[in-house]
Design a protein around this motif. Structure first.
Motif, short mmCIF file in Angstrom:
data_model
loop_
_atom_site.label_atom_id
_atom_site.label_comp_id
_atom_site.label_asym_id
_atom_site.label_seq_id
_atom_site.Cartn_x
_atom_site.Cartn_y
_atom_site.Cartn_z
N PHE A 302 0.79 -1.23 0.00
CA PHE A 302 0.00 0.00 0.00
C PHE A 302 0.83 1.28 0.00
O PHE A 302 0.27 2.37 -0.09
CB PHE A 302 -0.95 0.01 1.20
N GLY A 303 2.13 1.16 0.13
CA GLY A 303 2.98 2.35 0.06
C GLY A 303 3.10 3.13 1.35
O GLY A 303 3.79 4.16 1.39
N VAL A 304 2.41 2.68 2.41
CA VAL A 304 2.51 3.33 3.72
C VAL A 304 2.58 2.24 4.78
O VAL A 304 2.26 1.07 4.52
CB VAL A 304 1.29 4.24 4.01
N THR A 305 2.97 2.60 5.99
CA THR A 305 2.98 1.63 7.08
C THR A 305 1.59 1.57 7.71
O THR A 305 0.78 2.49 7.54
CB THR A 305 4.00 2.05 8.16
N PRO A 306 1.29 0.52 8.46
CA PRO A 306 0.01 0.48 9.18
C PRO A 306 -0.18 1.68 10.10
O PRO A 306 -1.29 2.21 10.24
CB PRO A 306 0.08 -0.84 9.96
N SER A 307 0.89 2.13 10.75
CA SER A 307 0.81 3.31 11.63
C SER A 307 0.41 4.54 10.84
O SER A 307 -0.45 5.33 11.29
CB SER A 307 2.14 3.54 12.33
#
Length: 314
Positions: A302-307
């Motif tokens: 997704f290109g981002v972290t879960p945080s």
């Protein structure tokens, strides 16, 4: 195949022409998946506006009133959805015919939902095309418009003319278009969000129901916290691992491993964005014993972290 040109920068512009007596069910099934695709894709893939012939309020068959964004004659875009339902024959006069023919020059593609096919055919916009309509009026449609190749299907895409048989079929049609525009994984994400039915792949394959792929996805969804191996899934589906891999690649355009990973990461995204669970607990629920491994996989997908996803959702 629709003729609009996909762009990574610009959203697909959709116009929805409403007539009194329209089905809110049909319109919602056409628009809500587009909204979901924007949300799940974290990008404005689609934008839409509601239109009427004269700019007046339209009232649905159940009394829902919608104030349109404007008149059809002032609109242009990529896809125009024509959405009468009840009383459709009352709207087939010369003014509507002229309006739809003019709109066909301003929109790349036209789609008749439910009984919208009748208005399209009346305006001469389906001559020589394959088309469908609500099955209750299929025979009458065929008799009224012998220049149209009428078929009994849920939806039909014939070049830049699209027709759809009703509200539930509209949902399948839009999933099909999302898959075509932005990939089958996003279409599967949208279907999961709405819990439309037990997982299936009919709208993704454009052919018969993919029973084997459906069964495999069902087993995957039931075992997200404690993932099975692909071999175990194949055994539960009654086939070899090689056969399962071939079928899922054909029907979903992805390997079993890729589909399973996507399902697990979708769970991570939902839990990160919609709950206050610690990310270590999120990892366990998605089948990861190591939160760092979950974070790496999530960022790659997704290109981002879960945080970051959680922060963006607040």
């Amino acid at each position: 195949m629709p003729t609009w040109k996909k762009s990574s920068d610009k959203p697909l512009r959709v116009g929805v022409v409403l007539f009194d007596g329209f089905s809110n069910h049909c319109v919602a099934n056409a628009i809500e998946p587009l909204r979901a695709a924007n949300m799940l894709g974290h990008k404005r893939h689609y934008e839409w506006q509601y239109l009427t012939m004269n700019g007046d309020i339209a009232e649905s068959s159940s009394g829902l009133k919608i104030v349109p964004h404007g008149r059809l004659e002032d609109a242009k875009g990529d896809l125009l959805m024509i959405t009468p339902s009840y009383g459709y024959q009352d709207f087939g006069g010369p003014g509507v015919q002229r309006g739809l023919r003019a709109a066909a020059r301003r929109f790349s593609d036209l789609a008749g939902l439910d009984t919208g096919s009748w208005l399209m055919a009346k305006a001469g916009l389906l001559a020589g095309r394959r088309a469908t309509i609500h099955w209750e009026v299929l025979t009458a449609f065929s008799e009224a418009f012998p220049d149209v190749n009428v078929v009994r299907e849920r939806f039909v895409v014939d070049g830049n003319r699209i027709t759809c048989s009703g509200a539930m079929a509209a949902f399948d049609l839009i999933l099909h278009l999302i898959a075509q525009d932005h990939g089958k994984a996003l279409a599967l994400d949208v279907e999961q969000l709405f819990m439309a039915r037990e997982p299936q792949t009919q709208h993704l394959t454009g052919a018969a129901r993919g029973r084997l792929a459906k069964g495999a996805v069902t087993h995957m969804q039931a075992h997200l916290e404690k993932p099975l191996t692909v071999g175990q899934i194949a055994m539960r589906c009654g086939c070899s691992q090689k056969k399962l891999e071939q079928v899922m690649q054909r029907d979903l355009g992805a390997s079993p491993q890729q589909v399973y990973l996507r399902l697990r990461l979708n769970l991570v995204r939902r839990l990160a964005e919609e709950t206050n669970l610690q990310l270590s607990e999120v990892a366990l629920r998605a089948g990861y014993r190591n939160p760092s491994a979950m974070t790496r996989a999530f960022k790659a997908e997704f290109g981002v972290t879960p945080s970051n996803a959680r922060h963006r959702a607040t």
